[in-house]
Design a protein around this motif. Structure first.
Motif, PDB file in Angstrom:
ATOM      1  N   LYS A 279       0.829  -1.207   0.000  1.00 13.86           N
ATOM      2  CA  LYS A 279       0.000   0.000   0.000  1.00 13.86           C
ATOM      3  C   LYS A 279       0.861   1.253   0.000  1.00 13.86           C
ATOM      4  CE  LYS A 279      -3.365   2.502   2.835  1.00 13.86           C
ATOM      5  NZ  LYS A 279      -4.149   2.494   4.098  1.00 13.86           N
ATOM      6  N   LEU A 280       1.876   1.272   0.834  1.00 15.13           N
ATOM      7  CA  LEU A 280       2.768   2.425   0.914  1.00 15.13           C
ATOM      8  C   LEU A 280       3.532   2.624  -0.392  1.00 15.13           C
ATOM      9  CD1 LEU A 280       4.209   1.933   4.522  1.00 15.13           C
ATOM     10  CD2 LEU A 280       2.564   3.677   3.773  1.00 15.13           C
ATOM     11  N   ALA A 281       3.912   1.518  -1.028  1.00 23.27           N
ATOM     12  CA  ALA A 281       4.633   1.602  -2.302  1.00 23.27           C
ATOM     13  C   ALA A 281       3.763   2.239  -3.375  1.00 23.27           C
ATOM     14  CB  ALA A 281       5.080   0.210  -2.748  1.00 23.27           C
ATOM     15  N   LEU A 282       2.500   1.804  -3.470  1.00 21.71           N
ATOM     16  CA  LEU A 282       1.604   2.376  -4.480  1.00 21.71           C
ATOM     17  C   LEU A 282       1.289   3.831  -4.174  1.00 21.71           C
ATOM     18  CD1 LEU A 282      -0.213   2.327  -6.919  1.00 21.71           C
ATOM     19  CD2 LEU A 282      -1.983   1.199  -5.532  1.00 21.71           C
ATOM     20  N   GLU A 283       1.065   4.129  -2.929  1.00 22.17           N
ATOM     21  CA  GLU A 283       0.782   5.511  -2.538  1.00 22.17           C
ATOM     22  C   GLU A 283       1.940   6.427  -2.921  1.00 22.17           C
ATOM     23  OE1 GLU A 283      -0.090   7.983   1.587  1.00 22.17           O
ATOM     24  OE2 GLU A 283      -0.594   5.845   1.489  1.00 22.17           O
ATOM     25  N   ALA A 284       3.155   5.960  -2.682  1.00 18.82           N
ATOM     26  CA  ALA A 284       4.338   6.750  -3.034  1.00 18.82           C
ATOM     27  C   ALA A 284       4.431   6.944  -4.539  1.00 18.82           C
ATOM     28  CB  ALA A 284       5.596   6.068  -2.506  1.00 18.82           C
ATOM     29  N   PHE A 285       4.161   5.883  -5.302  1.00 15.61           N
ATOM     30  CA  PHE A 285       4.196   5.991  -6.761  1.00 15.61           C
ATOM     31  C   PHE A 285       3.136   6.961  -7.266  1.00 15.61           C
ATOM     32  CE2 PHE A 285       2.464   4.538 -10.879  1.00 15.61           C
ATOM     33  CZ  PHE A 285       3.549   4.909 -11.672  1.00 15.61           C
ATOM     34  N   MET A 286       1.940   6.902  -6.698  1.00 11.25           N
ATOM     35  CA  MET A 286       0.877   7.819  -7.106  1.00 11.25           C
ATOM     36  C   MET A 286       1.292   9.268  -6.880  1.00 11.25           C
ATOM     37  SD  MET A 286      -1.885   6.161  -8.237  1.00 11.25           S
ATOM     38  CE  MET A 286      -3.106   7.457  -8.029  1.00 11.25           C
ATOM     39  N   ASN A 287       1.873   9.538  -5.743  1.00  8.07           N
ATOM     40  CA  ASN A 287       2.310  10.903  -5.435  1.00  8.07           C
ATOM     41  C   ASN A 287       3.426  11.349  -6.377  1.00  8.07           C
ATOM     42  OD1 ASN A 287       0.527  11.473  -3.286  1.00  8.07           O
ATOM     43  ND2 ASN A 287       1.817  10.357  -1.838  1.00  8.07           N
TER      44      ASN A 287
ATOM     45  N   ALA B 172      -4.318   9.742  -3.294  1.00 10.50           N
ATOM     46  CA  ALA B 172      -3.406   8.605  -3.425  1.00 10.50           C
ATOM     47  C   ALA B 172      -3.693   7.561  -2.360  1.00 10.50           C
ATOM     48  CB  ALA B 172      -1.954   9.095  -3.318  1.00 10.50           C
ATOM     49  N   VAL B 173      -4.079   8.006  -1.181  1.00 17.56           N
ATOM     50  CA  VAL B 173      -4.402   7.080  -0.094  1.00 17.56           C
ATOM     51  C   VAL B 173      -5.633   6.254  -0.449  1.00 17.56           C
ATOM     52  CG1 VAL B 173      -5.157   6.914   2.306  1.00 17.56           C
ATOM     53  CG2 VAL B 173      -3.352   8.523   1.685  1.00 17.56           C
ATOM     54  N   GLN B 174      -6.657   6.900  -1.013  1.00 20.80           N
ATOM     55  CA  GLN B 174      -7.879   6.182  -1.398  1.00 20.80           C
ATOM     56  C   GLN B 174      -7.588   5.113  -2.449  1.00 20.80           C
ATOM     57  OE1 GLN B 174     -10.124   9.818  -2.380  1.00 20.80           O
ATOM     58  NE2 GLN B 174     -11.717   9.119  -0.954  1.00 20.80           N
ATOM     59  N   ILE B 175      -6.796   5.466  -3.450  1.00 16.56           N
ATOM     60  CA  ILE B 175      -6.468   4.513  -4.504  1.00 16.56           C
ATOM     61  C   ILE B 175      -5.653   3.356  -3.942  1.00 16.56           C
ATOM     62  CG2 ILE B 175      -5.224   4.204  -6.671  1.00 16.56           C
ATOM     63  CD1 ILE B 175      -7.873   5.760  -6.852  1.00 16.56           C
TER      64      ILE B 175
END
Length: 210
Positions: A101-109, A188-191
């Motif tokens: 989850k943290l990895a995807l959130e970071a990528f989204m940002n 990004a958190v929601q996604i």
């Protein structure tokens, strides 16, 4: 003059060895990201890149032989920055699911801050296929390693394969495109929460469950 001379003769392999050289090369890479992202590879120009960077034309050839070489270096640079950005966000997690989850959130940002990345990576498929393939192979490799680590501690089931990593990467890439580049209607958190729910529960109804 001595400082200028040291920058332009510091390395035959074009790798900067002075603070000034590192700063100049960074400016060129950042300017190239904007130029390629806005105009595309074929319409972008070395002059446009140096003007954006605020550097002399000669400084470009200190570090790059051609626009093609700069483009290849930029793809590698952006790939490394995505890796670093994600790693910086994954310093603390409770379990392997939270780590993803943290990895995807970071990528989204990162994608939202550097929207040009999608156009640059997409063009790399035709301009520099080697860098294009390497970008995705290295990304999938990192995800696969995390999946194996998650399996080892009991957070993920056994038998995780490389294909699982590619499937997760594909999901992340297209979520970034839809909610990072085309719109930002969800945070990004929601996604990342939605994607995490898919990893944790899947989408099929568990038949026979109470």
């Amino acid at each position: 003059m001595a400082t200028e001379y040291s920058e332009h003769t510091e390395s035959k392999d074009k790798q900067p060895r002075t603070a000034r050289g590192l700063k100049t090369k960074r400016k060129l890479l950042d300017a190239a990201a904007l130029e390629f992202g806005e105009k595309g590879f074929h319409e972008a120009s070395i002059t446009g890149i140096t003007q954006r960077a605020g550097t002399a034309l000669g400084s470009f050839y200190t570090y790059f032989d051609s626009k093609d070489e700069l483009f290849s270096a930029l793809v590698k640079d952006m790939s490394a920055r995505v890796k670093s950005h994600a790693a910086g966000a994954m310093t603390e997690w409770q379990d392997a699911l939270e780590r993803e989850k943290l990895a995807l959130e970071a990528f989204m940002n990162f994608a939202r801050e550097h929207k040009e990345i999608y156009r640059i990576i997409d063009e790399a498929e035709f301009v520099d296929p080697g860098s294009y393939r390497s970008h995705y192979e290295e990304t999938a490799k990192r995800i696969y390693e995390r999946l194996q680590e998650g399996s080892a501690v009991g957070d993920f089931r056994d038998g995780m394969e490389e294909a699982h990593a590619w499937a997760i990467m594909g999901m992340n890439v297209f979520l970034g495109l839809r909610y990072g580049i085309w719109s930002e209607e969800k945070s990004a958190v929601q996604i990342a929460d939605i994607a995490n729910g898919i990893l944790e529960k899947g989408i099929a109804v568990k038949k026979g469950a109470d």
